[in-house]
Design an enzyme around this catalytic site. Structure first.
Site, mmCIF file in Angstrom:
data_model
loop_
_atom_site.group_PDB
_atom_site.id
_atom_site.type_symbol
_atom_site.label_atom_id
_atom_site.label_comp_id
_atom_site.label_asym_id
_atom_site.label_seq_id
_atom_site.Cartn_x
_atom_site.Cartn_y
_atom_site.Cartn_z
ATOM 1 N N GLN A 137 0.858 -1.053 -0.240
ATOM 2 C CA GLN A 137 -0.066 -0.003 0.128
ATOM 3 C C GLN A 137 0.927 1.225 0.131
ATOM 4 O O GLN A 137 1.819 1.550 0.926
ATOM 5 C CB GLN A 137 -0.886 -0.137 1.153
ATOM 6 C CG GLN A 137 -1.707 1.140 1.332
ATOM 7 C CD GLN A 137 -2.607 1.159 2.698
ATOM 8 O OE1 GLN A 137 -2.033 0.556 3.838
ATOM 9 N NE2 GLN A 137 -3.892 1.425 2.803
ATOM 10 N N GLY A 138 0.933 2.271 -1.073
ATOM 11 C CA GLY A 138 1.603 3.329 -1.125
ATOM 12 C C GLY A 138 0.669 4.590 -0.656
ATOM 13 O O GLY A 138 0.036 5.069 -1.670
ATOM 14 N N TYR A 139 0.394 4.945 0.604
ATOM 15 C CA TYR A 139 -0.541 5.843 1.028
ATOM 16 C C TYR A 139 0.287 6.909 1.734
ATOM 17 O O TYR A 139 0.422 8.012 1.227
ATOM 18 C CB TYR A 139 -1.755 5.248 1.782
ATOM 19 C CG TYR A 139 -2.760 4.721 1.328
ATOM 20 C CD1 TYR A 139 -2.770 4.213 -0.135
ATOM 21 C CD2 TYR A 139 -4.155 4.908 1.915
ATOM 22 C CE1 TYR A 139 -4.157 3.740 -0.774
ATOM 23 C CE2 TYR A 139 -5.381 4.488 1.188
ATOM 24 C CZ TYR A 139 -5.326 3.726 0.110
ATOM 25 O OH TYR A 139 -6.388 3.477 -0.542
ATOM 26 N N SER A 140 0.597 6.613 3.116
ATOM 27 C CA SER A 140 1.203 7.716 3.609
ATOM 28 C C SER A 140 2.337 8.142 3.173
ATOM 29 O O SER A 140 3.357 7.277 2.490
ATOM 30 C CB SER A 140 1.617 7.140 5.205
ATOM 31 O OG SER A 140 0.410 6.402 5.799
ATOM 32 N N SER A 172 3.637 -1.244 4.202
ATOM 33 C CA SER A 172 3.824 -2.558 4.739
ATOM 34 C C SER A 172 4.409 -3.846 3.872
ATOM 35 O O SER A 172 3.627 -3.985 2.659
ATOM 36 C CB SER A 172 2.512 -3.147 5.178
ATOM 37 O OG SER A 172 1.856 -2.166 6.133
ATOM 38 N N GLU A 254 -9.679 -2.132 4.838
ATOM 39 C CA GLU A 254 -8.552 -2.278 5.865
ATOM 40 C C GLU A 254 -9.027 -2.276 7.358
ATOM 41 O O GLU A 254 -8.673 -3.128 8.021
ATOM 42 C CB GLU A 254 -7.391 -1.082 5.642
ATOM 43 C CG GLU A 254 -6.294 -1.259 6.424
ATOM 44 C CD GLU A 254 -5.368 -0.252 6.249
ATOM 45 O OE1 GLU A 254 -5.494 0.735 5.706
ATOM 46 O OE2 GLU A 254 -4.109 -0.308 6.777
ATOM 47 N N SER A 387 -5.361 6.618 12.588
ATOM 48 C CA SER A 387 -5.037 6.450 14.326
ATOM 49 C C SER A 387 -6.768 6.438 14.873
ATOM 50 O O SER A 387 -7.564 6.973 14.395
ATOM 51 C CB SER A 387 -4.413 7.779 14.706
ATOM 52 O OG SER A 387 -5.182 8.836 14.494
ATOM 53 N N GLU A 389 -7.614 8.682 16.789
ATOM 54 C CA GLU A 389 -8.209 9.976 16.788
ATOM 55 C C GLU A 389 -8.980 10.349 15.486
ATOM 56 O O GLU A 389 -10.094 10.631 15.266
ATOM 57 C CB GLU A 389 -7.288 10.855 16.855
ATOM 58 C CG GLU A 389 -6.518 11.087 18.232
ATOM 59 C CD GLU A 389 -5.584 9.888 18.646
ATOM 60 O OE1 GLU A 389 -5.115 9.248 17.915
ATOM 61 O OE2 GLU A 389 -5.565 9.477 20.018
#
Lengths: 406, 354
Positions: A137-140, A172, A254, A387, A389
């Site tokens: 996964q290429g997200y963050s 990951s 996810e 997160s 939050e």
């Protein structure tokens, strides 16, 4: 609502199907693997497959039962939910694991089935269904964590291809992956609407990965660098600017899997129960109670929390019957699942005292050493996948209808 | 929501509609101010009897519908939302003590009347300020003697299901029974009931007492679920209306996260309460555990939601004019009734061998 097939299928047919599944597992599952786990571990990385493991993966891949509810035409099982449950139950009964897993199964596959073109589905789904292609996964990005939409990795339109430049992080399994589903920016003038969903080959020229060492000593994540990577236009999912919609849909899948909607959280919480560890390390009073009353109270709270969570997952599954897929309520599940995993680890190390903080070597049992590592690794669960939050923001806005600060 | 059948969906919707139309919180206020000696509104109770809700856990041969505890819980939950006052819970659970008991006379004499709402029953088990199945009450030669504390709906009850040392008994109001009201913060009926050699019919041994107490706790948790859900949504609506600093309060993240946390706990609470009611209906062997889980969770969650309701309403939450205080006061009473969270945590741990 039950599907038409579920409503009309007589009781006997379910029994026949169960017999069929049982027979097939008996014929195909190598006895040597009984009770063992999948060779693909999210944290430690894949290990070399034994011939038996390979045979089992291929058998399940041919049958499509690793992804039982996916359409048959793309290599899935083509089963309804009731049948899929039977397959799951029969696998468990035989002590067999599902060898088809990973991010392709949990997140990317369901999303591509929903948003991908016919060609993309035919190209990518079968490899996932057979466990042959590993996705990451290429997200963050370093500057885009909770505020994911501020991502900067840029895909420049070069006519027949995109030229991708930028950096992703927390990828990951990036060091072991064949392909990456990535959120990239195709328009710098708009925040959310400038994001697109792109599929990138990890062995393409200009893709580099660098493992990140965590506080637990493990390196399940990478930094991933893209330097002038050429990506064919047909690897765009949906249209330009649709990436945020597709990408957040994927995040629901996810969260669903992280919360245990597909059983992974229960696996994470498997093992020796906290009360037993407490009795072993701390002893009991004359009435058989855990001697430390304060500790005992906190253990009961945790055990009740876990039981309530299991009941809630069961209830959610019943209610979701026939729904289109995971809903905003999965944010609630993800947070509770994280809380339970972390409470459990905190209780375990507290119970064990110094023995629960060993790092390696002599003087500690295998179980004690694994407590230290899983306690540390467990701190990630309330951070990754959005997160706690962020999940609370989602609950407040999408379920409770509480508006953004103006 | 548990997987409900058509009858249950109908029952739930009917109860919700009745509670909203005929028994909103204003009805409770009216009753509180009128303060009838029986502690409930006879007209409302008549309607409940006609709708058959008192007979939901009574077999058909005695005039009930035998839908079961999940169904009863659904009704009680809807009434709890609006703090609706009635002796429904006490009558239904006392009736199931008679159903589960061994006395055919008691069944013939009382169940049809309880199913129709013609008679009112309640449980008289606890003898102190907190829940305990250790009791001093004794029976000699069919005469029961003992004092029961804080008997819910005791003021209007026609018949009592009473716990004695050797088991559960049925005692009709009358000879040897003295009822003294105890006015409490929730403005509902609670009474001390003294039995001085009152004629008593045996229903079963101490194990029946424990089973009945579990049913009472589960139904109380259902009332608490309705209250918590309603208190939460009233608070949410208030936050969406109240403006300070030029903003509606619901835009403040500090409040959003508190509400998200409460919704999370509410979801868990619903699962445990429905789980306990389903366990009773299925006759599972771990009903005791399921009930302790439900009552402990219900106690903690309703405590959170009702206290936050007052806090988030702010100053007006402290006034009698607003409803927050009514939920707060009823919550505190139900938290204690049939065992508070600490009681059920200890029991849950014991049942699980630690």
């Amino acid at each position: 609502m039950a599907t038409a097939a579920e409503q009309t299928r007589p009781e006997g047919a379910a029994d026949d199907f169960r017999q069929e599944v049982r027979g097939w597992i008996e014929a195909n599952f190598p006895a040597s693997l009984r009770g063992s786990d999948n060779a693909m571990s999210a944290v430690e990385g894949p290990t070399e497959e034994t011939p038996d493991q390979r045979q089992w993966r291929e058998a399940m891949g041919d049958k499509g039962w690793g992804v039982p509810t996916w359409p048959k035409e793309y290599g899935g099982g083509g089963l309804d939910r009731a049948q899929a449950r039977i397959v799951q139950e029969e696998l468990a009964r035989a002590g067999a694991y599902n060898p088809i897993g990973g991010m392709g199964v949990m997140m990317f596959g369901p999303t591509l089935l929903e948003y991908g073109s016919e060609e993309q589905k035919q190209q990518h789904i079968p490899g996932i269904a057979r466990g042959e292609v590993r996705w990451c996964q290429g997200y963050s990005e370093p500057g885009a964590g909770s505020d994911l939409a501020s991502l900067q990795t840029f895909a420049e339109d070069k006519g027949d291809h995109y030229l991708v430049n930028g950096q992703k992080t927390w990828t990951s399994g990036g060091q072991w992956a064949d392909k990456c589903f990535a959120l990239v920016r195709t328009d710098k003038s708009q925040k959310h609407a400038g994001i697109s969903f792109l599929l990138i080959d990890m062995d393409a020229e200009g893709v580099e990965t660098k493992p990140i060492r965590l506080i637990s000593g493990q390196s399940p994540f990478c930094e991933t660098f893209f330097t002038n990577v050429r990506v064919p236009k047909e690897n765009l999912v949906g249209h330009e600017g649709q990436g945020w919609t597709i990408g957040t849909r994927l995040l629901q899948h996810e969260r669903n899997s992280l919360s245990g909607g597909s059983g992974s959280a229960s696996r994470m919480n498997a093992g020796n129960a906290v009360p037993n560890i407490a009795k072993k390390y701390r002893g009991t009073d004359a009435e058989g109670r855990i001697a430390d009353a304060d500790l005992r109270t906190r253990i009961v709270k945790h055990e009740m929390d876990q039981r309530a969570f299991a009941l809630t997952l069961r209830r959610a599954a019943l209610e979701a019957k026939g729904n289109a897929g995971p809903s905003a309520a999965t944010s609630i599940m993800k947070n509770v699942g994280a809380r339970i995993t972390q409470d459990r680890a905190e209780l375990n190390i507290e119970i064990m005292g110094m023995q629960g903080l060993g790092w390696e070597g002599e003087g500690f049992s295998e179980e004690e050493l694994s407590q230290t590592r899983s306690w540390l690794w467990g701190k990630a669960v309330s951070i990754y996948g959005g997160s706690s939050e962020i999940q609370n923001n989602i609950v407040a806005k999408r379920i409770l209808g509480m508006l953004d600060h103006q | 929501m548990a997987a409900l059948n058509d009858e249950q969906v109908m029952l739930r919707d009917m109860a919700r509609e009745w509670a909203d139309n005929e028994s909103p919180v204003t009805a409770f206020r009216k009753l509180r101010d009128a303060a009838p000696a029986t502690g409930f509104d006879t007209e409302a109770w008549g309607a409940i009897g006609q709708m058959g809700w008192a007979g939901v856990v009574i077999p058909e041969e005695f005039g009930g519908s035998a839908f079961g505890y999940l169904s009863l819980g659904l009704v009680v939950e809807q009434l709890g939302r609006n703090l609706a006052v009635s002796p429904l819970s006490s009558t239904a659970v006392a009736a199931s003590a008679i159903v589960m008991g061994t006395s055919d006379t008691a069944k013939q004499d009382w169940l049809p009347k309880l199913a129709s709402g013609e008679a009112i029953a309640t449980l008289a088990i606890d003898e102190g300020a907190t829940h305990s199945l250790d009791v001093e009450t004794t029976v000699e030669g069919g005469k029961l003697t003992g004092t029961k504390a804080f008997v819910a709906e005791g003021d209007g009850a026609d018949v009592f299901v009473v716990a004695a040392k050797d088991g559960l008994y049925l005692v009709a109001k009358g000879e040897g029974v003295t009822v003294s009201p105890r006015k409490m913060a929730d403005s509902r009926s609670h009474a001390e009931v003294r039995f001085d050699g009152a004629p008593a019919e045996k229903l079963g041994g101490p194990e029946l007492t424990a089973q009945v107490a579990d049913r009472a706790a589960a139904i109380t948790a259902a009332e608490m679920l309705g209250m918590a859900d309603s208190a939460f949504h009233q608070t949410l609506d208030y936050l969406k209306q109240r403006v300070q600093f030029g903003q509606v309060l619901s835009t403040f993240q500090a409040l959003q996260h508190r509400m998200a946390k409460m919704l999370t706990e509410l979801e868990l609470m619903r699962s445990t309460v429905e789980g306990a009611l389903e366990a009773i209906d299925a006759g599972r062997s771990d009903v005791d555990q399921a009930v302790s889980l439900a009552k402990a969770t219900a106690g903690e969650t309703l405590r959170l939601v009702s206290r936050e309701m007052v806090q988030l309403y702010g100053g007006v939450g402290m006034t009698d004019e607003y409803d927050a205080g009514l939920y707060l006061k009823r919550s505190a009473v139900l938290e204690v009734m049939w065992g508070n969270a600490a009681y059920h945590r200890d029991r849950f741990a014991r049942l699980n061998g630690y």
